[in-house]
Design an enzyme around this catalytic site. Structure first.
Site, PDB file in Angstrom:
ATOM      1  N   GLY A  34       0.822  -1.200   0.000  1.00 55.62           N
ATOM      2  CA  GLY A  34       0.000   0.000   0.000  1.00 55.62           C
ATOM      3  C   GLY A  34       0.856   1.249   0.000  1.00 55.62           C
ATOM      4  CE  LYS A 102      -2.869  -5.120   6.510  1.00 54.89           C
ATOM      5  NZ  LYS A 102      -2.486  -3.977   5.659  1.00 54.89           N
ATOM      6  N   GLY A 103      -6.855  -4.516   3.128  1.00 48.67           N
ATOM      7  CA  GLY A 103      -7.177  -5.158   1.865  1.00 48.67           C
ATOM      8  C   GLY A 103      -7.625  -4.208   0.779  1.00 48.67           C
ATOM      9  CD  GLU A 111      -1.901  -6.178   3.023  1.00 50.43           C
ATOM     10  OE1 GLU A 111      -1.394  -5.168   2.490  1.00 50.43           O
ATOM     11  OE2 GLU A 111      -3.105  -6.228   3.320  1.00 50.43           O
TER      12      GLU A 111
END
Length: 260
Positions: A34, A102-103, A111
């Site tokens: 990210g 997240k993602g 992750e």
């Protein structure tokens, strides 16, 4: 050079710069994916090149692996590392208990595997990522392509009985085609608006056939480093129950910015 950065980018850089202080010589380090994690990888690369830091990095995506190699970090697989000293990654949302969503970048599966194979997980974020309750950011759920519409229907049905405010489920796209993860899967984004019980939701969703993993990180993060646009950072340690504030100096001649 930092004068050209937006306040958000300055906040991300400040968090990343502080987080790499946790990295010591000889460590095996999980490298997140990210925009904020990319700052961290660049910071580590500078330490490798300028300070002689010796680490082995385990990336959580193909693009992180490429960046790590570009900046001089030795890259190995998780199977080679077996266990990690530390993982540093970003987050789309975090709450007061350091539970995460997240993602957003599509790398949630790697992750989560890397983070849970680490002695410690440190999250780096700007202030906009902090929320009172998770769920404003759509929750990513990685699913196998086979029968994904059936999987979505099962998720739709499960959400009726869960403590959420919204129940829209969309297939993440990449232009005209479905987005494809590094593992060849699709991502369903759950627009829930508010998640009343993240732990329950995570358990229920992961039991649905076709679901590989979801983007809720519960009881995984140990420390969050929150960056501000003026260079201030807050280091919150959930285990020690401490909050520390520091100021990161932006160096105009920093080699870190040469490739931006």
């Amino acid at each position: 050079m930092t004068g050209e950065l937006s306040p958000i980018d300055k906040a991300k850089f400040a968090a990343a710069k502080r987080a790499v202080d946790f990295v010591e010589d000889g460590m095996r380090v999980g490298l997140g994916t990210g925009s904020t994690a990319a700052w961290m990888v660049r910071c580590l690369g500078e330490m490798v090149r300028e300070d002689g830091l010796k680490i082995k990095g385990v990336p959580t995506s193909v693009r992180t692996a490429e960046l790590a190699r570009q900046v001089g970090i030795e890259v190995i697989s998780l199977d080679e590392a077996k266990w990690l000293d530390l993982t540093i990654d970003g987050a789309d949302e975090f709450d007061a208990d350091l539970n995460l969503i997240k993602g957003g970048g599509g790398a949630l599966l790697q992750e989560k595997i890397v983070a849970t194979a680490s002695d410690q997980m440190i999250v780096i974020a700007d202030t906009a990522k902090e929320v009172a309750t998770l769920g404003a950011f759509p929750l990513p759920v990685e699913v196998i392509p086979f029968g994904w519409q059936t999987t979505r229907a099962l998720i739709d049905e499960a959400l009726i009985n869960l403590d959420v405010m919204g129940r829209e489920v969309t297939l993440r796209m990449n232009g005209e085609a479905p987005f494809v993860t590094d593992e060849g899967n699709h991502i369903l984004d759950l627009h829930l608006k508010r998640i009343g019980n993240p732990r329950q939701l995570s358990l229920v969703v992961n039991q649905i056939p076709g679901v590989v993993e979801n983007g809720l990180f519960i009881d995984i993060c140990d420390v969050v480093v929150v960056g501000h646009g003026d260079g201030k950072v807050e280091v919150r340690d959930i285990n020690a129950g401490t909050v520390e504030e520091e100021k990161i100096d932006f160096l105009e001649g920093d080699n870190l910015f040469n490739d931006l």
